[in-house]
Design a protein around this motif. Structure first.
Motif: not given
Lengths: 345, 474
Positions: B280, B284, B288
């Motif tokens: 996370r 990132i 994601t």
């Protein structure tokens, strides 16, 4: 405007501080010394001895007004003694020969910087000499070295900074990296061409001033094998070039160099180092010779006083590229005679 | 042209910024400037590379319209499959074909079938992994009806070729970037420009002073020395972080000058306590992306524990493969997949906190996580399996009591450059942000000190002939 000043106040103050520090440090004369790996500024990398020669020659020779400025690979560096040539031709001869990995692009960048120094010192050079060994002429890799880029960064752009790291700055860098706060070249074991450290190199470098850039090739002589005699040309690539390019890489580079000399108001002199064995038997020798003839026809003003391949006995060499002192003296005498014959007095 | 070059900082960026500012009030003209700037920026690394960029962009622009205009689910799916096959196919052709054919050759040679197989050689196309993922997300989002197709090709092209993030991310989704580019944006104010410029300078500083010096430590580490493998792993962990996050900083700072906000890509990743937190905080926008377009479509954590772990492993395998054609990247991805699965089953960070209390357990969990990440970096960085093995062997020698000769000197160099990274990241982590974002909170004297120190460290320690950004190759 107020908004600009308040937003950029820290940056503006910082610029003022930097300017003040720089102005103050320029008031104090500092010796021009090396930092580690000066041209690439990578203090954790070992210095390359060739970089040291480049910087040293620039610092000690470039401001001496001269008639002949010689550039090129290491064969000329160790193989051409200015003091002998100038017994037959008039004017000073400075040997800026260094190393093949500069590439022709590197020679031109470096030459441009030397010329600036020359003109600033009131000099008016007439000849730009390029001295290479036929083995270098046969290479395909002029453009693959990063040294020309480093030279461009150091000398060839308006924001150059060859003097940034000197004096107290270098002390700081050395202190941080090596724990020794001195403004001197430190414990750089250089590369394979030099044994020992800087302490035994300094006197040699100091002599460059007296020899106008020539130096005896360090290290013992290496036996010359017949395999080495053949030009290291990749025939496949040579053919590829021949098919795709109207000229071989060598000729294109020579053309660019001749153009450079012309724009600088100089006459180009192209010299080839002798070879110790039957290099002319290489398959590509004829091709390269043809290319040089074509270049000469295209540039009649360029002086090519000696043959592309000249054979000397192997005992006059340290290795296939480099002459020993006796060889260098013989070569220098021959070059001088050839120049006189070509009308250079 | 690279971000740290003079050409970019003092010529390209100011010229594009001035041109953009002149035409800013006309969205079409502004996007034309951005688009052309992007194509020039990209084309300067090789004009033929533009073919790949344009092919991916134009096909997905057209397919996006096709998908949106069609109501039949089967046809929509067919168009989407074309987009996926084309983008992934092109990516595979460029990135993996030499590797695949090389391995096939080895296999054929090994089996005695042939020793004259053909090796495909493709040029390395900069940033292809980044922009194919962006255009792919555009068509996928249209398919999922989370995005609508754009009519204006120039706006769409400015999204694909927006130069700050074109070559090495952050990977922007169209729904985040396109709405920003479509509208007429107010010009950047001095108050906004100052932190943006700080971000750019910070990025350049981090690249030239920190990342490249770490790079030299990695390159100089002689893995035959006892303990050198540890330095190799730690230094590379720092190098890859500083290098990649530096690129992101310059990209984000540049985008802000054009009033565009790019997504955060790093958030003090080495302060993570477990693998899912690490992902996370690390790259990132990629994590994601793979979460939304790979992990969740695979089923995510909707099945049982076994299915979740399977999905995690597959996702991380693909994540490793995305980074490059090499078994080491795959093993790196699988290593992270295994860590995620391990922590899913046995949350070591929680166990540490329960055993030692939050005050001690939390830093212990971070230290443990950092070591595990560094093991992964050995796979990632290793140029060969022999080098990887040597690195591990060299670490093992520490525990066998071998004399640590060069280790101490290398440790000094590592500490010298790692200390500022640790300190600045710690300050950022404490406030839940990245360090350069604290600029606006700093008093004037501290900001000034930053500029002066960064300038002089660039002079003293910055590597002049800088290395390329590591992520350019991906």
């Amino acid at each position: 405007m107020t908004s600009f000043i308040s937003s950029f106040k820290p940056l503006l103050i910082a610029l003022c501080i930097i300017l003040a520090v720089e102005a103050a440090s320029h008031l104090v004369p500092v010796p021009q010394r090396y930092n580690s790996d000066l041209l690439t500024l990578a203090p954790q990398q070992k210095e390359r001895v060739t970089n040291i020669f480049l910087i040293e020659k620039m610092n000690t020779l470039a401001n001496m007004p001269a008639r002949f400025l010689q550039f090129g690979d290491s064969s000329g560096f160790y193989g051409l003694k200015p003091e002998i040539v100038t017994q037959r031709v008039k004017g000073e001869w400075l040997n800026f020969g260094c190393c093949a990995r500069m590439g022709f692009g590197g020679y031109r960048t470096y030459a441009a910087e030397v010329l600036k120094h020359q003109r600033a010192a009131g000099g008016n050079p007439t000849f730009m000499v390029i001295n290479i060994t036929p083995y270098y002429a046969a290479t395909r890799e002029f453009e693959e070295s990063e040294l020309p880029e480093a030279l461009h960064l150091a000398y060839g752009q308006p924001w150059r900074y060859e003097s940034w790291l000197a004096g107290w700055r270098l002390s700081f860098t050395n202190w941080l990296y090596l724990g020794k706060p001195v403004d001197e070249f430190l414990d750089q074991r250089t590369d394979k061409y030099w044994s020992g450290d800087f302490s035994n190199m300094r006197p040699e470098l100091d002599r460059l001033n007296q020899t106008h850039g020539w130096m005896e090739r360090p290290g013992p002589a290496k036996p010359i094998t017949m395999d080495e005699c053949v030009f290291p040309v990749d025939e496949e690539r040579l053919e590829w070039y021949a098919r795709r390019q109207p000229q071989l890489l060598l000729r294109r580079e020579l053309n660019e160099t001749a153009n450079f000399a012309k724009t600088q108001g100089l006459t180009l002199v192209l010299l080839f180092n002798p070879v110790p064995c039957e290099a002319e038997r290489s398959d590509s020798a004829a091709t390269l010779q043809r290319e040089i003839e074509a270049f000469k026809a295209e540039w009649p003003d360029v002086i090519v006083p000696v043959d592309f391949i000249r054979r000397y006995p192997p005992e006059l060499f340290k290795d296939i590229w480099h002459l020993n002192v006796v060889g260098a003296e013989r070569n220098s005498r021959e070059i001088a005679e050839a120049l006189v014959k070509a009308g250079v007095r | 042209m690279t971000f740290q070059s003079y050409e970019y900082l003092f010529v390209f960026l100011p010229v594009v910024f001035i041109l953009y500012t002149l035409v800013r009030k006309n969205a079409f003209a502004a996007n034309t400037v951005i688009c052309l700037a992007g194509l020039i920026f990209y084309g300067m690394s090789g004009w033929h590379f533009l073919f790949f960029l344009m092919a991916s962009a134009l096909l997905d622009f057209w397919l996006g319209k096709k998908i949106a205009s069609c109501e039949e689910q089967d046809k929509r799916k067919r168009w989407l499959i074309i987009s996926c096959v084309f983008n992934v196919g092109m990516l595979s052709l460029v990135k993996y074909s030499p590797w695949i054919t090389g391995n096939l050759n080895d296999l054929m040679r090994w089996s005695g079938f042939s020793d004259h197989a053909v090796l495909m050689a493709m040029p390395m196309v900069p940033g292809i992994s980044f922009y194919t993922f962006q255009t792919l997300s555009y068509t996928i989002d249209i398919y999922k009806r989370e995005e609508h197709p754009r009519r204006n090709l120039m706006t769409y092209m400015s999204f694909v070729s927006f130069f700050p993030h074109l070559v090495a991310g952050p990977i922007m989704r169209s729904r985040n970037l396109l709405p920003q580019l479509e509208k007429v944006r107010p010009s950047v104010t001095w108050e906004q420009a100052a932190p943006a410029i700080f971000l750019i300078i910070w990025g350049v500083f981090k690249k030239l002073v920190l990342a490249d010096n770490f790079g030299d430590i990695v390159n100089n580490a002689n893995l035959n020395d006892a303990g050198a493998g540890l330095i190799f792993a730690y230094a590379f962990a720092m190098q890859v972080y500083c290098d990649f996050s530096a690129y992101t900083d310059v990209a984000r700072g540049t985008a802000r000058l054009f009033k565009v906000e790019l997504n955060v890509n790093f958030l003090t990743p080495y302060f993570s306590q477990n693998p899912s937190e690490f992902w996370r905080r690390w790259h990132i926008t990629l994590s994601t992306w793979v979460r939304d377009y790979v992990y969740i479509p695979l089923g995510g954590n909707r099945g049982g524990a076994r299915q979740t772990m399977r999905n995690v492993i597959i996702t991380m395998f693909l994540c490793g493969l995305w980074h490059g054609a090499g078994t080491n990247y795959i093993v790196w991805g699988l290593w992270h997949g295994a860590l995620l699965a391990l922590y899913y089953r046995y949350p070591l960070d929680e166990m540490l906190k329960r055993k030692f209390g939050s005050r001690l357990g939390q830093p212990l969990a971070m230290i443990l996580m950092f070591q595990l990440v560094c093991i992964g970096w050995i796979f990632f960085r290793g140029e060969s399996w022999q080098q990887i093995w040597q690195a591990f062997y060299s670490i093992g020698e520490i525990f066998r009591g071998e004399p640590l000769g060069a280790f101490t000197q290398m440790l000094y160099m590592l500490a010298l450059f790692a200390l500022p990274v640790f300190l600045t990241d710690y300050l950022g982590w404490k406030r839940g942000t990245e360090y350069p974002e604290l600029y606006t909170l700093m008093p004037t004297w501290l900001k000034t000190a930053h500029y002066v120190v960064m300038f002089y460290l660039l002079i003293f320690l910055g590597k002049r002939l800088s290395n390329d950004f590591i992520y350019f190759q991906f």
